[in-house]
Design an enzyme around this catalytic site. Structure first.
Site, PDB file in Angstrom:
ATOM      1  N   LYS A  65      -0.965  -9.699   8.861  1.00  0.00           N
ATOM      2  CA  LYS A  65       0.126 -10.671   8.778  1.00  0.00           C
ATOM      3  C   LYS A  65       1.314 -10.221   9.633  1.00  0.00           C
ATOM      4  O   LYS A  65       1.843 -10.968  10.432  1.00  0.00           O
ATOM      5  CB  LYS A  65       0.523 -10.834   7.303  1.00  0.00           C
ATOM      6  CG  LYS A  65       1.656 -11.798   7.080  1.00  0.00           C
ATOM      7  CD  LYS A  65       1.918 -11.965   5.594  1.00  0.00           C
ATOM      8  CE  LYS A  65       3.237 -12.699   5.392  1.00  0.00           C
ATOM      9  NZ  LYS A  65       3.557 -12.906   3.995  1.00  0.00           N
ATOM     10  N   GLU A  68      -2.354   1.483   9.525  1.00  0.00           N
ATOM     11  CA  GLU A  68      -3.804   1.665   9.469  1.00  0.00           C
ATOM     12  C   GLU A  68      -4.512   0.699  10.421  1.00  0.00           C
ATOM     13  O   GLU A  68      -5.418   1.072  11.178  1.00  0.00           O
ATOM     14  CB  GLU A  68      -4.326   1.411   8.044  1.00  0.00           C
ATOM     15  CG  GLU A  68      -3.879   2.421   7.013  1.00  0.00           C
ATOM     16  CD  GLU A  68      -2.595   2.014   6.294  1.00  0.00           C
ATOM     17  OE1 GLU A  68      -1.759   1.310   6.905  1.00  0.00           O
ATOM     18  OE2 GLU A  68      -2.429   2.418   5.136  1.00  0.00           O
ATOM     19  N   GLY A  70       0.219 -11.896   1.570  1.00  0.00           N
ATOM     20  CA  GLY A  70      -0.994 -11.197   2.025  1.00  0.00           C
ATOM     21  C   GLY A  70      -2.143 -11.325   1.037  1.00  0.00           C
ATOM     22  O   GLY A  70      -3.279 -11.638   1.414  1.00  0.00           O
ATOM     23  N   ARG A  71      -1.861 -11.102  -0.238  1.00  0.00           N
ATOM     24  CA  ARG A  71      -2.950 -11.125  -1.231  1.00  0.00           C
ATOM     25  C   ARG A  71      -3.381 -12.535  -1.611  1.00  0.00           C
ATOM     26  O   ARG A  71      -4.269 -12.713  -2.445  1.00  0.00           O
ATOM     27  CB  ARG A  71      -2.548 -10.299  -2.453  1.00  0.00           C
ATOM     28  CG  ARG A  71      -1.204 -10.642  -3.040  1.00  0.00           C
ATOM     29  CD  ARG A  71      -0.696  -9.566  -3.984  1.00  0.00           C
ATOM     30  NE  ARG A  71       0.666  -9.819  -4.427  1.00  0.00           N
ATOM     31  CZ  ARG A  71       1.746  -9.405  -3.800  1.00  0.00           C
ATOM     32  NH1 ARG A  71       1.628  -8.707  -2.679  1.00  0.00           N
ATOM     33  NH2 ARG A  71       2.943  -9.663  -4.277  1.00  0.00           N
ATOM     34  N   GLU A 100      -0.480  -5.716  -7.396  1.00  0.00           N
ATOM     35  CA  GLU A 100       0.586  -5.771  -6.387  1.00  0.00           C
ATOM     36  C   GLU A 100       1.551  -6.916  -6.716  1.00  0.00           C
ATOM     37  O   GLU A 100       2.738  -6.851  -6.389  1.00  0.00           O
ATOM     38  CB  GLU A 100      -0.001  -5.953  -4.977  1.00  0.00           C
ATOM     39  CG  GLU A 100       0.995  -5.579  -3.878  1.00  0.00           C
ATOM     40  CD  GLU A 100       0.373  -5.484  -2.493  1.00  0.00           C
ATOM     41  OE1 GLU A 100       0.302  -4.371  -1.936  1.00  0.00           O
ATOM     42  OE2 GLU A 100      -0.052  -6.521  -1.957  1.00  0.00           O
ATOM     43  N   HIS A 121     -23.906   1.971 -18.036  1.00  0.00           N
ATOM     44  CA  HIS A 121     -24.484   3.315 -17.972  1.00  0.00           C
ATOM     45  C   HIS A 121     -23.469   4.318 -17.456  1.00  0.00           C
ATOM     46  O   HIS A 121     -23.828   5.380 -16.947  1.00  0.00           O
ATOM     47  CB  HIS A 121     -25.732   3.299 -17.097  1.00  0.00           C
ATOM     48  CG  HIS A 121     -26.775   2.384 -17.661  1.00  0.00           C
ATOM     49  ND1 HIS A 121     -27.708   2.806 -18.573  1.00  0.00           N
ATOM     50  CD2 HIS A 121     -26.976   1.056 -17.496  1.00  0.00           C
ATOM     51  CE1 HIS A 121     -28.466   1.774 -18.930  1.00  0.00           C
ATOM     52  NE2 HIS A 121     -28.034   0.704 -18.289  1.00  0.00           N
ATOM     53  N   LYS A 156       5.117   4.401   2.696  1.00  0.00           N
ATOM     54  CA  LYS A 156       4.937   4.146   4.133  1.00  0.00           C
ATOM     55  C   LYS A 156       6.010   4.878   4.938  1.00  0.00           C
ATOM     56  O   LYS A 156       5.734   5.482   5.972  1.00  0.00           O
ATOM     57  CB  LYS A 156       5.043   2.646   4.425  1.00  0.00           C
ATOM     58  CG  LYS A 156       3.885   1.807   3.935  1.00  0.00           C
ATOM     59  CD  LYS A 156       4.084   0.370   4.425  1.00  0.00           C
ATOM     60  CE  LYS A 156       3.191  -0.607   3.711  1.00  0.00           C
ATOM     61  NZ  LYS A 156       3.453  -2.000   4.028  1.00  0.00           N
TER      62      LYS A 156
HETATM   63  O1  F6P Z   1       1.193  -2.450   2.019  1.00  0.00           O
HETATM   64  C1  F6P Z   1       0.898  -3.576   1.314  1.00  0.00           C
HETATM   65  C2  F6P Z   1       0.679  -4.755   2.206  1.00  0.00           C
HETATM   66  O2  F6P Z   1       1.889  -5.197   2.711  1.00  0.00           O
HETATM   67  C3  F6P Z   1      -0.053  -5.864   1.472  1.00  0.00           C
HETATM   68  O3  F6P Z   1       0.783  -6.655   0.734  1.00  0.00           O
HETATM   69  C4  F6P Z   1      -0.745  -6.547   2.591  1.00  0.00           C
HETATM   70  O4  F6P Z   1      -1.785  -7.349   2.127  1.00  0.00           O
HETATM   71  C5  F6P Z   1      -1.215  -5.363   3.405  1.00  0.00           C
HETATM   72  O5  F6P Z   1      -0.161  -4.432   3.299  1.00  0.00           O
HETATM   73  C6  F6P Z   1      -1.548  -5.646   4.835  1.00  0.00           C
HETATM   74  O6  F6P Z   1      -0.461  -6.165   5.546  1.00  0.00           O
HETATM   75  P1  F6P Z   1      -0.639  -6.834   6.967  1.00  0.00           P
HETATM   76  O7  F6P Z   1      -1.531  -8.037   6.780  1.00  0.00           O
HETATM   77  O8  F6P Z   1       0.731  -7.209   7.405  1.00  0.00           O
HETATM   78  O9  F6P Z   1      -1.277  -5.841   7.871  1.00  0.00           O
END
Ligand code: F6P
Length: 528
Positions: free
Chosen positions: A196, A202, A258-259, A344, A375, A495
């Protein structure tokens, strides 16, 4: 408004004190209509909450709580596009993403482009830099830009498109992407960079690795990037800076959390995995649940029922966790997806006015598919002495029918919820001929509350319905607690610290601003 001070909350607190010691065995014995009273059916979905530790009075009081929290008003604000995510000044409009003909023009335009993209990849029109057909898609994203499509692509494996494999990379750990790249062919691999913000560390590191891998194979020909990289993002400047052509950018908007984003361009990897028609079915299933969410009376409103039961179990009965137990291997990623969605969103201690909450809004969500969990950790749920409300999710008909597997799976599901609710008394153990010295070990206290969700089967439509159900549960839970479910400030501190620590991992530097533990760990890693 702090709900805890309302008469509705006080009435529930008084009621809970008298109900806490009651056993589900008694509640079932007292009310032969319990299943009818506490189950609801909607669009083929059955929600049985008769094994929750509630009575008709509890239910009535919980509905009073919903009214006191003005859940109708909050729902309307969300549907009207008000900026209910007030800390970020944003509207919350994921429902608009699946509104079909009523969706905003910009949403329909992006869906149309996604459809065209899917068709060109599925038909083989889209070619790689040497003219090869695309055989592998790699979605690079994390959190909301990964969990939804990954979970749904797994859930809908029965609908998997032939001749196209869809992979997901999320972790910055090279152990995620490296083994995948080692078995892929750069000439026929298409990367989807899903972010987003397009600033997530990452994702950008993984994307840079993928880009370098492609360019190494394409002898540095930058033109190859245009044929092998797509971006899904709200941040056009950043996607351009990465070198992704505007034509390959599928946008969404800051009003999509995002979620809550798998219905947007973020769903492209999923649409590629299952085909466009199935993706539309997913949106349609969610839309059907949206209509129910918006119009069903409170007493029959499935997501509201789930949210009210969560408040009841967490606050009034004292549960700290909630298990999600899909009796469906296809739904194996659902607990991970719901962890982000629920925790979240509602893992917060501050209400909308910035005041501390007087309770825990969100339990720890966890789970694994049955029967595997049986199990493993079910022992603790049965005899571990902790209150653990469970959501059992089962399919009337298997998505992969085969011999006697499904009846056996369903029998286990029903058996577990019954065993957890009713347990096994000392008398029953004795009657089974168990010697007196083993009695304490064989007693099951029971009284573990659970809800069972029965879907006719698992397909794109029912999955959409199920996920929208949990989305709206999450919304209602936040509304009940008067919190903003749509920001996530709690992820920022880590972060920021990681950005400050990273240079010290690879080089010597001034670490005096850090605590003794961090300094010690840095020293052990050799970065000083
Ligand atoms: O760190 C949490 C977050 O901001 C989530 O809310 C989001 O889904 C995820 O990181 C990824 O964010 P982006 O889509 O901006 O890479």
């Amino acid at each position: 408004m702090n709900l805890i001070h309302t008469p509705a909350w006080q009435a529930l607190a008084t009621h809970a004190a008298s109900l806490r010691s009651r056993h589900l065995r008694e509640l079932f014995a007292e009310d032969t209509q319990r299943f009818t009273r506490f189950s609801r059916q909607h669009d083929g979905l059955l929600l049985d909450f008769s094994k929750q530790r509630i009575t008709a009075d509890t239910y009535h009081l919980l509905l009073g709580l919903a009214a006191a929290a003005d859940i109708d008003g909050w729902r309307q604000k969300m549907l009207d596009g008000e900026a209910i995510n007030h800390t970020e000044g944003r509207a919350v409009r994921h429902v608009a993403l699946r509104a079909g003909n009523n969706a905003p023009p910009e949403v329909r335009a992006v869906l149309e482009r996604m459809k065209t993209c899917c068709e060109s990849i599925h038909s083989g029109t889209w070619r790689g830099y040497t003219g090869e057909r695309i055989t592998d898609i790699v979605n690079i994203g994390i959190g909301g830009s990964d969990l939804g499509p990954r979970m749904a692509a797994r859930a809908l494996a029965a609908q998997q498109q032939p001749d196209l494999r869809v992979h997901f990379v999320a972790n910055v750990d090279s152990a995620d992407i490296a083994p995948l790249l080692a078995r892929l062919n750069p000439r026929s691999t298409l990367f989807i960079i899903a972010s987003k913000t397009f600033t997530t560390q990452e994702t950008l590191i993984n994307a840079a690795t993928a880009r370098a891998w492609l360019l190494a194979a394409a002898a540095g020909d930058e033109a190859a990037v245009a044929r092998h990289f797509i971006a899904l993002s709200t941040a056009r400047e950043q996607t351009r800076a990465f070198g992704i052509a505007d034509d390959n950018v599928f946008e969404f908007w800051d009003w999509v959390g995002g979620r809550f984003s798998m219905w947007s361009a973020i769903g492209l990897s999923l649409a590629l995995a299952i085909g466009w028609r199935q993706f539309e079915q997913l949106l349609a299933g969610a839309r059907a649940m949206d209509e129910h969410f918006a119009s069903a009376p409170a007493a029959d409103n499935l997501p509201l029922i789930l949210a009210l039961l969560s408040v009841w179990n967490t606050h009034f009965l004292g549960a700290r966790t909630a298990a999600v137990l899909p009796y469906s291997q296809s739904l194996e990623r659902l607990p991970a997806y719901l962890q982000q969605l629920e925790m979240e969103s509602n893992g917060k201690q501050t209400d909308r006015e910035g005041q501390p909450l007087s309770g825990i809004a969100c339990p720890v969500v966890w789970g694994e598919p049955g029967t595997n969990g049986q199990h493993s950790f079910y022992q603790l749920i049965h005899q571990g002495g902790q209150l653990i409300p469970c959501d059992f999710i089962a399919l009337t008909a298997s998505d992969f029918p085969l011999h006697s597997h499904h009846p056996s799976l369903l029998a286990n599901c029903l058996a577990q919820s019954a065993a957890l609710a009713f347990g096994q008394t000392a008398e029953e153990v004795r009657a089974a001929g168990v010697p007196e010295n083993l009695l304490p070990f064989k007693i099951f206290p029971g009284n573990q509350p659970s809800t069972t969700l029965l879907l006719p089967t698992l397909n794109a439509w029912t999955l959409g319905q199920l996920l929208a159900l949990y989305e709206h549960k999450t919304f209602y839970l936040g509304a009940l607690w008067n919190i903003n479910s749509f920001d996530q400030w709690g992820v920022e501190l880590g972060k920021t610290l990681a950005r400050r620590i990273e240079p010290l991992i690879t080089q010597t530097g001034d670490d005096s601003a850090f605590d003794a533990s961090t300094r010690g760990l840095l020293a052990a890693l050799g970065g000083r």
